[in-house]
Motif scaffolding. Structure first.
Motif, PDB file in Angstrom:
ATOM      1  N   PRO A 171      16.461 156.200 -68.620  1.00 11.92           N
ATOM      2  CA  PRO A 171      15.164 155.915 -67.994  1.00 11.92           C
ATOM      3  C   PRO A 171      14.004 156.454 -68.827  1.00 11.92           C
ATOM      4  O   PRO A 171      14.123 157.478 -69.508  1.00 11.92           O
ATOM      5  CB  PRO A 171      15.251 156.656 -66.656  1.00 11.92           C
ATOM      6  N   ASP A 172      12.897 155.762 -68.752  1.00 16.42           N
ATOM      7  CA  ASP A 172      11.674 156.178 -69.435  1.00 16.42           C
ATOM      8  C   ASP A 172      10.754 156.832 -68.407  1.00 16.42           C
ATOM      9  O   ASP A 172      10.152 156.134 -67.586  1.00 16.42           O
ATOM     10  CB  ASP A 172      10.997 154.970 -70.066  1.00 16.42           C
ATOM     11  N   PRO A 173      10.606 158.141 -68.413  1.00 18.21           N
ATOM     12  CA  PRO A 173       9.803 158.815 -67.384  1.00 18.21           C
ATOM     13  C   PRO A 173       8.324 158.459 -67.429  1.00 18.21           C
ATOM     14  O   PRO A 173       7.620 158.644 -66.440  1.00 18.21           O
ATOM     15  CB  PRO A 173      10.017 160.304 -67.685  1.00 18.21           C
ATOM     16  N   ALA A 174       7.845 157.915 -68.553  1.00 21.08           N
ATOM     17  CA  ALA A 174       6.429 157.557 -68.666  1.00 21.08           C
ATOM     18  C   ALA A 174       6.154 156.103 -68.310  1.00 21.08           C
ATOM     19  O   ALA A 174       5.007 155.680 -68.313  1.00 21.08           O
ATOM     20  CB  ALA A 174       5.931 157.836 -70.084  1.00 21.08           C
ATOM     21  N   PHE A 175       7.207 155.324 -68.006  1.00 15.64           N
ATOM     22  CA  PHE A 175       7.043 153.903 -67.686  1.00 15.64           C
ATOM     23  C   PHE A 175       6.134 153.227 -68.707  1.00 15.64           C
ATOM     24  O   PHE A 175       5.093 152.658 -68.361  1.00 15.64           O
ATOM     25  CB  PHE A 175       6.482 153.726 -66.276  1.00 15.64           C
ATOM     26  N   SER A 176       6.531 153.263 -69.973  1.00 11.06           N
ATOM     27  CA  SER A 176       5.632 152.829 -71.051  1.00 11.06           C
ATOM     28  C   SER A 176       5.691 151.340 -71.365  1.00 11.06           C
ATOM     29  O   SER A 176       5.193 150.906 -72.400  1.00 11.06           O
ATOM     30  CB  SER A 176       5.897 153.655 -72.309  1.00 11.06           C
ATOM     31  N   SER A 177       6.304 150.541 -70.518  1.00 15.45           N
ATOM     32  CA  SER A 177       6.180 149.081 -70.569  1.00 15.45           C
ATOM     33  C   SER A 177       6.491 148.524 -71.957  1.00 15.45           C
ATOM     34  O   SER A 177       7.469 148.908 -72.588  1.00 15.45           O
ATOM     35  CB  SER A 177       4.776 148.689 -70.103  1.00 15.45           C
ATOM     36  N   ASN A 178       5.647 147.633 -72.473  1.00 13.94           N
ATOM     37  CA  ASN A 178       5.881 146.986 -73.772  1.00 13.94           C
ATOM     38  C   ASN A 178       5.989 147.973 -74.922  1.00 13.94           C
ATOM     39  O   ASN A 178       6.635 147.681 -75.938  1.00 13.94           O
ATOM     40  CB  ASN A 178       4.756 145.991 -74.065  1.00 13.94           C
ATOM     41  N   ALA A 179       5.364 149.124 -74.796  1.00 15.25           N
ATOM     42  CA  ALA A 179       5.381 150.111 -75.878  1.00 15.25           C
ATOM     43  C   ALA A 179       6.783 150.601 -76.184  1.00 15.25           C
ATOM     44  O   ALA A 179       7.055 151.089 -77.290  1.00 15.25           O
ATOM     45  CB  ALA A 179       4.480 151.290 -75.528  1.00 15.25           C
ATOM     46  N   LYS A 180       7.711 150.454 -75.226  1.00 16.42           N
ATOM     47  CA  LYS A 180       9.087 150.927 -75.440  1.00 16.42           C
ATOM     48  C   LYS A 180       9.757 150.231 -76.616  1.00 16.42           C
ATOM     49  O   LYS A 180      10.695 150.785 -77.202  1.00 16.42           O
ATOM     50  CB  LYS A 180       9.922 150.717 -74.177  1.00 16.42           C
ATOM     51  N   ASP A 181       9.313 149.030 -76.958  1.00 16.22           N
ATOM     52  CA  ASP A 181       9.913 148.324 -78.097  1.00 16.22           C
ATOM     53  C   ASP A 181       9.931 149.203 -79.344  1.00 16.22           C
ATOM     54  O   ASP A 181      10.880 149.159 -80.124  1.00 16.22           O
ATOM     55  CB  ASP A 181       9.142 147.037 -78.410  1.00 16.22           C
ATOM     56  N   VAL A 182       8.876 149.996 -79.526  1.00 22.54           N
ATOM     57  CA  VAL A 182       8.802 150.818 -80.733  1.00 22.54           C
ATOM     58  C   VAL A 182       8.998 152.305 -80.459  1.00 22.54           C
ATOM     59  O   VAL A 182       9.688 152.989 -81.216  1.00 22.54           O
ATOM     60  CB  VAL A 182       7.476 150.584 -81.497  1.00 22.54           C
ATOM     61  N   ILE A 183       8.430 152.829 -79.379  1.00 24.37           N
ATOM     62  CA  ILE A 183       8.452 154.280 -79.179  1.00 24.37           C
ATOM     63  C   ILE A 183       9.723 154.780 -78.492  1.00 24.37           C
ATOM     64  O   ILE A 183      10.008 155.970 -78.514  1.00 24.37           O
ATOM     65  CB  ILE A 183       7.217 154.763 -78.395  1.00 24.37           C
ATOM     66  N   PHE A 184      10.496 153.855 -77.912  1.00 24.59           N
ATOM     67  CA  PHE A 184      11.759 154.208 -77.259  1.00 24.59           C
ATOM     68  C   PHE A 184      12.718 153.028 -77.448  1.00 24.59           C
ATOM     69  O   PHE A 184      13.099 152.354 -76.497  1.00 24.59           O
ATOM     70  CB  PHE A 184      11.510 154.486 -75.773  1.00 24.59           C
ATOM     71  N   PRO A 185      13.146 152.784 -78.698  1.00 20.02           N
ATOM     72  CA  PRO A 185      13.798 151.521 -79.051  1.00 20.02           C
ATOM     73  C   PRO A 185      15.300 151.474 -78.768  1.00 20.02           C
ATOM     74  O   PRO A 185      16.099 151.064 -79.608  1.00 20.02           O
ATOM     75  CB  PRO A 185      13.523 151.428 -80.548  1.00 20.02           C
ATOM     76  N   GLN A 186      15.685 151.889 -77.559  1.00 19.02           N
ATOM     77  CA  GLN A 186      17.123 151.921 -77.274  1.00 19.02           C
ATOM     78  C   GLN A 186      17.730 150.519 -77.215  1.00 19.02           C
ATOM     79  O   GLN A 186      18.895 150.321 -77.549  1.00 19.02           O
ATOM     80  CB  GLN A 186      17.402 152.704 -75.999  1.00 19.02           C
ATOM     81  N   ASP A 187      16.945 149.511 -76.806  1.00 18.18           N
ATOM     82  CA  ASP A 187      17.465 148.137 -76.816  1.00 18.18           C
ATOM     83  C   ASP A 187      17.927 147.747 -78.215  1.00 18.18           C
ATOM     84  O   ASP A 187      18.975 147.113 -78.378  1.00 18.18           O
ATOM     85  CB  ASP A 187      16.396 147.156 -76.335  1.00 18.18           C
ATOM     86  N   TYR A 188      17.140 148.112 -79.214  1.00 20.57           N
ATOM     87  CA  TYR A 188      17.478 147.755 -80.595  1.00 20.57           C
ATOM     88  C   TYR A 188      18.578 148.665 -81.143  1.00 20.57           C
ATOM     89  O   TYR A 188      19.359 148.241 -82.002  1.00 20.57           O
ATOM     90  CB  TYR A 188      16.226 147.811 -81.460  1.00 20.57           C
ATOM     91  N   ALA A 189      18.649 149.889 -80.645  1.00 25.49           N
ATOM     92  CA  ALA A 189      19.735 150.780 -81.057  1.00 25.49           C
ATOM     93  C   ALA A 189      21.082 150.207 -80.641  1.00 25.49           C
ATOM     94  O   ALA A 189      22.087 150.381 -81.348  1.00 25.49           O
ATOM     95  CB  ALA A 189      19.532 152.165 -80.440  1.00 25.49           C
ATOM     96  N   PHE A 190      21.117 149.504 -79.517  1.00 21.35           N
ATOM     97  CA  PHE A 190      22.363 148.906 -79.047  1.00 21.35           C
ATOM     98  C   PHE A 190      22.820 147.747 -79.935  1.00 21.35           C
ATOM     99  O   PHE A 190      23.965 147.316 -79.843  1.00 21.35           O
ATOM    100  CB  PHE A 190      22.214 148.429 -77.604  1.00 21.35           C
ATOM    101  N   TRP A 191      21.931 147.236 -80.766  1.00 15.72           N
ATOM    102  CA  TRP A 191      22.346 146.202 -81.720  1.00 15.72           C
ATOM    103  C   TRP A 191      23.325 146.756 -82.745  1.00 15.72           C
ATOM    104  O   TRP A 191      24.136 146.012 -83.296  1.00 15.72           O
ATOM    105  CB  TRP A 191      21.136 145.656 -82.474  1.00 15.72           C
ATOM    106  N   LEU A 192      23.248 148.039 -83.023  1.00 17.14           N
ATOM    107  CA  LEU A 192      24.033 148.641 -84.099  1.00 17.14           C
ATOM    108  C   LEU A 192      25.449 148.947 -83.625  1.00 17.14           C
ATOM    109  O   LEU A 192      25.651 149.697 -82.665  1.00 17.14           O
ATOM    110  CB  LEU A 192      23.357 149.931 -84.586  1.00 17.14           C
ATOM    111  N   THR A 193      26.425 148.364 -84.301  1.00 13.09           N
ATOM    112  CA  THR A 193      27.832 148.641 -84.018  1.00 13.09           C
ATOM    113  C   THR A 193      28.444 149.271 -85.274  1.00 13.09           C
ATOM    114  O   THR A 193      27.836 149.239 -86.349  1.00 13.09           O
ATOM    115  CB  THR A 193      28.591 147.349 -83.660  1.00 13.09           C
ATOM    116  N   PRO A 194      29.638 149.818 -85.174  1.00  9.18           N
ATOM    117  CA  PRO A 194      30.233 150.480 -86.349  1.00  9.18           C
ATOM    118  C   PRO A 194      30.432 149.568 -87.551  1.00  9.18           C
ATOM    119  O   PRO A 194      30.562 150.061 -88.678  1.00  9.18           O
ATOM    120  CB  PRO A 194      31.582 150.988 -85.807  1.00  9.18           C
ATOM    121  N   THR A 195      30.461 148.246 -87.340  1.00  2.31           N
ATOM    122  CA  THR A 195      30.815 147.343 -88.442  1.00  2.31           C
ATOM    123  C   THR A 195      29.741 146.341 -88.828  1.00  2.31           C
ATOM    124  O   THR A 195      29.925 145.587 -89.778  1.00  2.31           O
ATOM    125  CB  THR A 195      32.088 146.555 -88.074  1.00  2.31           C
ATOM    126  N   ASN A 196      28.600 146.311 -88.114  1.00  7.44           N
ATOM    127  CA  ASN A 196      27.670 145.196 -88.348  1.00  7.44           C
ATOM    128  C   ASN A 196      26.419 145.558 -89.143  1.00  7.44           C
ATOM    129  O   ASN A 196      25.507 144.742 -89.285  1.00  7.44           O
ATOM    130  CB  ASN A 196      27.243 144.577 -87.015  1.00  7.44           C
TER     131      ASN A 196
END
Length: 301
Positions: A171-196
């Motif tokens: 969870p993002d305690p600051a509710f930072s909306s669109n800013a999460k794309d860059v300042i809390f990029p967990q969605d993009y971190a999930f793109w990374l797998t051990p082999t890709n």
């Protein structure tokens, strides 16, 4: 995967006499030494960055997944272009994490040159303002499933009863909306797998040290949705913040991109009490509460 660099200096000195030799040697060494020292310093910085991340390939992903632990406040702006759905926007943000989370985010449509969305969180209420529709919502943030109860040491991926991969979002305690794309990029971190993916270098971007990652989409649904097969990320090594992202198709055409235009960390927040324009329609329900989203399916929305 540790890279080794070497600097080769070739110096030719000619002296007509003993005094002239030392004079020539002294003059010749002064200029190259500074250049070599600079090259060596840059080399050492690059190797230091690469050693930190390459030795443990998951370390940069962990920073991305928990970026909000690595700064107290952040402000800046970024541009996002999503070609498949015709999005070209600039996002301005000011976010404070820590013990007193706050946020204020504005989204501008670059095609129309107007602010279309604005969000703010004051510690109790979360405002969503849609300027292009002249309406707003004011919702009370629920603390029941808040950040305090989240176990960041627990597993961040699992599978449901259908065998589909499910990501556990912090969870993002600051509710930072669109800013999460860059300042809390967990969605993009999930793109990374051990082999890709692989780390391809270290650079400076916006006067920040970054690690550059190249990879290939393994999630076919996401790849089709984004009309992209490959991605490249520039990750701030200190915080895990995403400073740049490019997705490309098989023709090496950029289909989607994010680029931070400016960013500052740990400056005192200037956020004031937020109020929606008086002539906007209030779409708030008296019982509505905003909940933290903790899980997500494999494709990024």
């Amino acid at each position: 995967m540790k890279k080794t660099y070497s600097v080769i200096l070739a110096t030719s000195l000619v002296g007509l006499g003993l005094t002239g030799f030392y004079a020539a040697k002294s003059n010749a060494e002064e200029a190259p030494r500074t250049e070599v020292e600079q090259q060596t310093e840059a080399q050492q910085q690059t190797e230091s960055i690469l050693n930190v991340t390459v030795t443990d390939s998951k370390s940069i992903q962990e920073k991305m997944l928990n970026a909000i632990d690595n700064y107290q406040s952040v402000s800046g702006s970024y541009r996002i272009i999503l070609t498949p759905i015709g999005v070209d926007e600039t996002v301005e943000f000011e976010v404070q994490q820590g013990k007193n989370p706050r946020s204020h985010v504005k989204v501008e449509n670059n095609t129309k040159g107007e602010i279309i969305k604005e969000t703010a969180y004051d510690g109790e209420f979360y405002w969503t303002v849609k300027h292009n529709q002249k309406m707003y919502k004011k919702t009370k943030a629920s603390k029941e499933n808040g950040a305090a109860s989240f176990d960041k040491k627990g597993p961040r991926t699992s599978k449901n009863e259908k065998g589909e991969k499910v990501f556990v979002k912090r969870p993002d305690p600051a509710f930072s909306s669109n800013a999460k794309d860059v300042i809390f990029p967990q969605d993009y971190a999930f793109w990374l797998t051990p082999t890709n993916h692989k780390i391809v270098g270290a650079e400076k971007l916006l006067d920040r040290s970054v690690i550059v990652i190249e990879g290939q989409h393994e999630d076919l649904i996401l790849a089709e949705k984004h009309q992209a097969t490959h991605f490249k990320m520039w990750i701030d090594t200190e915080t895990g913040v995403l400073l740049k992202l490019e997705e490309t198709n098989d023709k090496n055409e950029v289909t989607n991109s994010i680029e931070v235009l400016s960013i500052e960390f740990n400056k005192k927040a200037k956020m004031s009490t937020f109020k929606a324009p008086a002539d906007y329609q209030n779409m708030t329900s008296s019982i509505e509460k905003i909940e933290f989203d903790k899980t997500k399916q494999s494709e990024k929305e």
